[in-house]
Scaffold this motif. Structure first.
Motif, PDB file in Angstrom:
ATOM      1  N   ILE A 164      48.969  53.358  -6.185  1.00  0.00           N
ATOM      2  CA  ILE A 164      49.168  54.399  -7.189  1.00  0.00           C
ATOM      3  C   ILE A 164      47.800  54.964  -7.551  1.00  0.00           C
ATOM      4  O   ILE A 164      46.897  54.226  -7.936  1.00  0.00           O
ATOM      5  CB  ILE A 164      49.876  53.835  -8.437  1.00  0.00           C
ATOM      6  N   ASP A 165      47.644  56.269  -7.397  1.00  0.00           N
ATOM      7  CA  ASP A 165      46.367  56.938  -7.638  1.00  0.00           C
ATOM      8  C   ASP A 165      46.382  57.720  -8.946  1.00  0.00           C
ATOM      9  O   ASP A 165      47.443  58.066  -9.475  1.00  0.00           O
ATOM     10  CB  ASP A 165      46.048  57.902  -6.485  1.00  0.00           C
ATOM     11  N   LEU A 166      45.174  58.010  -9.428  1.00  0.00           N
ATOM     12  CA  LEU A 166      45.013  58.808 -10.635  1.00  0.00           C
ATOM     13  C   LEU A 166      44.918  60.274 -10.263  1.00  0.00           C
ATOM     14  O   LEU A 166      44.229  60.646  -9.314  1.00  0.00           O
ATOM     15  CB  LEU A 166      43.740  58.381 -11.370  1.00  0.00           C
ATOM     16  N   LEU A 167      45.612  61.113 -11.010  1.00  0.00           N
ATOM     17  CA  LEU A 167      45.523  62.558 -10.830  1.00  0.00           C
ATOM     18  C   LEU A 167      44.923  63.142 -12.100  1.00  0.00           C
ATOM     19  O   LEU A 167      45.412  62.890 -13.209  1.00  0.00           O
ATOM     20  CB  LEU A 167      46.911  63.154 -10.589  1.00  0.00           C
ATOM     21  N   LEU A 168      43.830  63.877 -11.945  1.00  0.00           N
ATOM     22  CA  LEU A 168      43.173  64.494 -13.097  1.00  0.00           C
ATOM     23  C   LEU A 168      42.721  65.894 -12.745  1.00  0.00           C
ATOM     24  O   LEU A 168      42.719  66.288 -11.572  1.00  0.00           O
ATOM     25  CB  LEU A 168      42.019  63.635 -13.599  1.00  0.00           C
ATOM     26  N   ALA A 169      42.345  66.673 -13.751  1.00  0.00           N
ATOM     27  CA  ALA A 169      41.916  68.047 -13.511  1.00  0.00           C
ATOM     28  C   ALA A 169      40.691  68.067 -12.607  1.00  0.00           C
ATOM     29  O   ALA A 169      39.821  67.191 -12.693  1.00  0.00           O
ATOM     30  CB  ALA A 169      41.612  68.728 -14.843  1.00  0.00           C
ATOM     31  N   ALA A 170      40.629  69.062 -11.735  1.00  0.00           N
ATOM     32  CA  ALA A 170      39.573  69.104 -10.724  1.00  0.00           C
ATOM     33  C   ALA A 170      38.183  69.179 -11.332  1.00  0.00           C
ATOM     34  O   ALA A 170      37.210  68.710 -10.726  1.00  0.00           O
ATOM     35  CB  ALA A 170      39.813  70.294  -9.792  1.00  0.00           C
ATOM     36  N   ASP A 171      38.047  69.761 -12.538  1.00  0.00           N
ATOM     37  CA  ASP A 171      36.730  69.872 -13.155  1.00  0.00           C
ATOM     38  C   ASP A 171      36.464  68.771 -14.179  1.00  0.00           C
ATOM     39  O   ASP A 171      35.521  68.851 -14.964  1.00  0.00           O
ATOM     40  CB  ASP A 171      36.557  71.255 -13.811  1.00  0.00           C
ATOM     41  N   HIS A 172      37.290  67.744 -14.165  1.00  0.00           N
ATOM     42  CA  HIS A 172      37.068  66.605 -15.068  1.00  0.00           C
ATOM     43  C   HIS A 172      35.770  65.897 -14.675  1.00  0.00           C
ATOM     44  O   HIS A 172      35.451  65.799 -13.479  1.00  0.00           O
ATOM     45  CB  HIS A 172      38.248  65.632 -14.990  1.00  0.00           C
ATOM     46  N   ALA A 261      44.427  47.021  -9.490  1.00  0.00           N
ATOM     47  CA  ALA A 261      45.118  47.952  -8.601  1.00  0.00           C
ATOM     48  C   ALA A 261      46.620  47.807  -8.852  1.00  0.00           C
ATOM     49  O   ALA A 261      47.115  46.701  -9.070  1.00  0.00           O
ATOM     50  CB  ALA A 261      44.789  47.642  -7.148  1.00  0.00           C
ATOM     51  N   ILE A 262      47.332  48.906  -8.853  1.00  0.00           N
ATOM     52  CA  ILE A 262      48.779  48.854  -9.040  1.00  0.00           C
ATOM     53  C   ILE A 262      49.456  49.568  -7.871  1.00  0.00           C
ATOM     54  O   ILE A 262      48.852  50.421  -7.213  1.00  0.00           O
ATOM     55  CB  ILE A 262      49.227  49.469 -10.382  1.00  0.00           C
ATOM     56  N   TYR A 263      50.713  49.204  -7.632  1.00  0.00           N
ATOM     57  CA  TYR A 263      51.397  49.694  -6.444  1.00  0.00           C
ATOM     58  C   TYR A 263      52.808  50.183  -6.768  1.00  0.00           C
ATOM     59  O   TYR A 263      53.469  49.680  -7.676  1.00  0.00           O
ATOM     60  CB  TYR A 263      51.488  48.590  -5.380  1.00  0.00           C
ATOM     61  N   TRP A 264      53.213  51.168  -6.017  1.00  0.00           N
ATOM     62  CA  TRP A 264      54.584  51.661  -5.992  1.00  0.00           C
ATOM     63  C   TRP A 264      55.261  50.894  -4.868  1.00  0.00           C
ATOM     64  O   TRP A 264      55.120  51.225  -3.706  1.00  0.00           O
ATOM     65  CB  TRP A 264      54.549  53.163  -5.717  1.00  0.00           C
ATOM     66  N   HIS A 265      55.948  49.808  -5.223  1.00  0.00           N
ATOM     67  CA  HIS A 265      56.487  48.874  -4.239  1.00  0.00           C
ATOM     68  C   HIS A 265      58.004  49.026  -4.228  1.00  0.00           C
ATOM     69  O   HIS A 265      58.707  48.444  -5.052  1.00  0.00           O
ATOM     70  CB  HIS A 265      56.073  47.449  -4.610  1.00  0.00           C
ATOM     71  N   MET A 266      58.494  49.826  -3.294  1.00  0.00           N
ATOM     72  CA  MET A 266      59.908  50.185  -3.269  1.00  0.00           C
ATOM     73  C   MET A 266      60.702  49.219  -2.394  1.00  0.00           C
ATOM     74  O   MET A 266      60.260  48.809  -1.319  1.00  0.00           O
ATOM     75  CB  MET A 266      60.068  51.611  -2.728  1.00  0.00           C
ATOM     76  N   ALA A 267      61.887  48.860  -2.876  1.00  0.00           N
ATOM     77  CA  ALA A 267      62.781  47.978  -2.126  1.00  0.00           C
ATOM     78  C   ALA A 267      64.215  48.466  -2.292  1.00  0.00           C
ATOM     79  O   ALA A 267      64.544  49.188  -3.238  1.00  0.00           O
ATOM     80  CB  ALA A 267      62.655  46.539  -2.614  1.00  0.00           C
ATOM     81  N   LEU A 268      65.067  48.062  -1.372  1.00  0.00           N
ATOM     82  CA  LEU A 268      66.501  48.249  -1.522  1.00  0.00           C
ATOM     83  C   LEU A 268      67.060  46.977  -2.138  1.00  0.00           C
ATOM     84  O   LEU A 268      66.778  45.874  -1.661  1.00  0.00           O
ATOM     85  CB  LEU A 268      67.154  48.526  -0.171  1.00  0.00           C
ATOM     86  N   VAL A 269      67.837  47.111  -3.196  1.00  0.00           N
ATOM     87  CA  VAL A 269      68.334  45.939  -3.910  1.00  0.00           C
ATOM     88  C   VAL A 269      69.858  45.925  -3.914  1.00  0.00           C
ATOM     89  O   VAL A 269      70.506  46.965  -3.827  1.00  0.00           O
ATOM     90  CB  VAL A 269      67.802  45.895  -5.360  1.00  0.00           C
ATOM     91  N   TRP A 270      70.406  44.709  -3.991  1.00  0.00           N
ATOM     92  CA  TRP A 270      71.843  44.538  -4.151  1.00  0.00           C
ATOM     93  C   TRP A 270      72.098  43.293  -4.995  1.00  0.00           C
ATOM     94  O   TRP A 270      71.214  42.463  -5.183  1.00  0.00           O
ATOM     95  CB  TRP A 270      72.557  44.456  -2.802  1.00  0.00           C
ATOM     96  N   ARG A 271      73.293  43.190  -5.541  1.00  0.00           N
ATOM     97  CA  ARG A 271      73.613  42.127  -6.475  1.00  0.00           C
ATOM     98  C   ARG A 271      73.597  40.770  -5.785  1.00  0.00           C
ATOM     99  O   ARG A 271      74.254  40.568  -4.766  1.00  0.00           O
ATOM    100  CB  ARG A 271      74.981  42.410  -7.115  1.00  0.00           C
ATOM    101  N   ARG A 272      72.836  39.833  -6.334  1.00  0.00           N
ATOM    102  CA  ARG A 272      72.742  38.494  -5.762  1.00  0.00           C
ATOM    103  C   ARG A 272      74.113  37.822  -5.792  1.00  0.00           C
ATOM    104  O   ARG A 272      74.769  37.745  -6.831  1.00  0.00           O
ATOM    105  CB  ARG A 272      71.730  37.650  -6.531  1.00  0.00           C
ATOM    106  N   GLY A 273      74.524  37.353  -4.644  1.00  0.00           N
ATOM    107  CA  GLY A 273      75.813  36.687  -4.550  1.00  0.00           C
ATOM    108  C   GLY A 273      76.988  37.619  -4.421  1.00  0.00           C
ATOM    109  O   GLY A 273      78.121  37.168  -4.222  1.00  0.00           O
ATOM    110  N   GLY A 274      76.751  38.931  -4.517  1.00  0.00           N
ATOM    111  CA  GLY A 274      77.834  39.900  -4.402  1.00  0.00           C
ATOM    112  C   GLY A 274      78.192  40.161  -2.944  1.00  0.00           C
ATOM    113  O   GLY A 274      77.426  39.856  -2.026  1.00  0.00           O
TER     114      GLY A 274
END
Length: 295
Positions: A164-172, A261-274
């Motif tokens: 995950i990145d920081l987005l700021l104004a170009a003249d910051h 550092a932080i991450y956008w960690h995407m997964a597909l999830v489903w109900r445990r035992g379902g």
């Protein structure tokens, strides 16, 4: 205890009242009211407090409501499993996709699945991760995309992990930095996501770990709007790298952020035992195929 009385209670809570619940279950308001009363009489406990035109769960009601969600989801699983046993044509796949990143992560996947299984009816819901998880637990979705970490109520399969990145104004003043630590962002106003986004807790936890609580300029569920707000110098935003790279803006600058550092960690999830339908298992099996990732 009957399925219909449990479903009546659940819909009254979901819809916020008896009249809306009645429309959802295609019954009269009186029928729904009697079903809830029957459940209360059977259990010997008050489950709902009536406040004007709205109803609120009692402490006992909270317990019954949570159990009812599980029972109803299991009943739906049973119906699906028996339908598949009867070899009904096609079947249905109920998917939940996030509000951001779906075009990159799932468009090719969707197309590949449709090509392989043209007779499967795909029902798609788009929402924030929190709401999608609720729908999975309620048995209304087979699979949903959500951000890790997730509750032990789910099983999951990883899809993608992005910084995950920081987005700021170009003249910051900090726009020319190669990387920034979270503690350097303490005095900046943040543009956060809507409350349904699981990204917010990840960002806020990184701020807390760095010793500050960010000031929030505003919140939005629209990525393009967030980017325009950054360009207008309203504040800074944190975006998954792949999302930021897809939306370059001449008045903004993307900078890597770390410590922590932080991450956008995407997964597909489903109900445990379902029960996981054959249609859902086929979707998961496509992970990593050339059709999906262009290999």
């Amino acid at each position: 205890m009957e399925i219909r009385t449990l479903r009546a209670l659940v819909e009254v809570v979901r819809q916020g009242g008896f009249s809306r619940a009645a429309r959802t279950v295609f019954a009269t308001q009186s029928t729904v009211s009697k079903a809830v009363k029957q459940l209360e009489d059977e259990l010997g406990l008050r489950l709902l407090e009536r406040i004007g035109h709205r109803s609120r769960l009692t402490e006992a009601g909270e317990i019954v409501y949570r159990r009812a969600l599980t029972i109803l989801a299991q009943a739906d699983d049973l119906k699906i499993e028996l339908e598949e046993l009867r070899n009904l044509a096609g079947g249905t796949l109920r998917l939940g996709f996030p509000l951001i990143g779906s075009n990159t992560l799932f468009a090719r996947w969707f197309a590949a699945y449709r090509s392989r299984y043209p007779d499967v009816d795909i029902k798609l819901v788009e929402n924030g991760s929190k709401r999608l998880e609720e729908l999975v637990l309620a048995g209304e979705l087979d699979l949903a995309a959500s951000l890790l970490p997730i509750s032990e109520e789910f099983e999951w399969q990883e899809v993608r992990r992005e910084p995950i990145d920081l987005l700021l104004a170009a003249d910051h003043p900090l726009a020319e930095c190669d990387t920034l630590a979270f503690e350097e962002l303490a005095d900046m106003p943040f543009i956060l996501y809507g409350p349904e986004f699981a990204l917010n807790p990840i960002i806020l936890e990184a701020c807390r770990a760095s010793g500050f609580t960010p000031s929030v300029a505003t919140q939005s569920s629209q990525i393009d709007f967030i980017i325009e707000l950054v360009a207008a110098k309203l504040g800074v935003a944190l975006l998954p790298r792949l999302i930021a790279e897809q939306r370059p803006h001449p008045l903004t600058k993307r900078v890597a952020v770390g410590h922590p550092a932080i991450y956008w960690h995407m997964a597909l999830v489903w109900r445990r035992g379902g029960y996981l339908s054959h249609a859902a298992q086929a979707w998961l099996a496509l992970a990593g195929s050339p059709e999906v990732y262009g290999g």
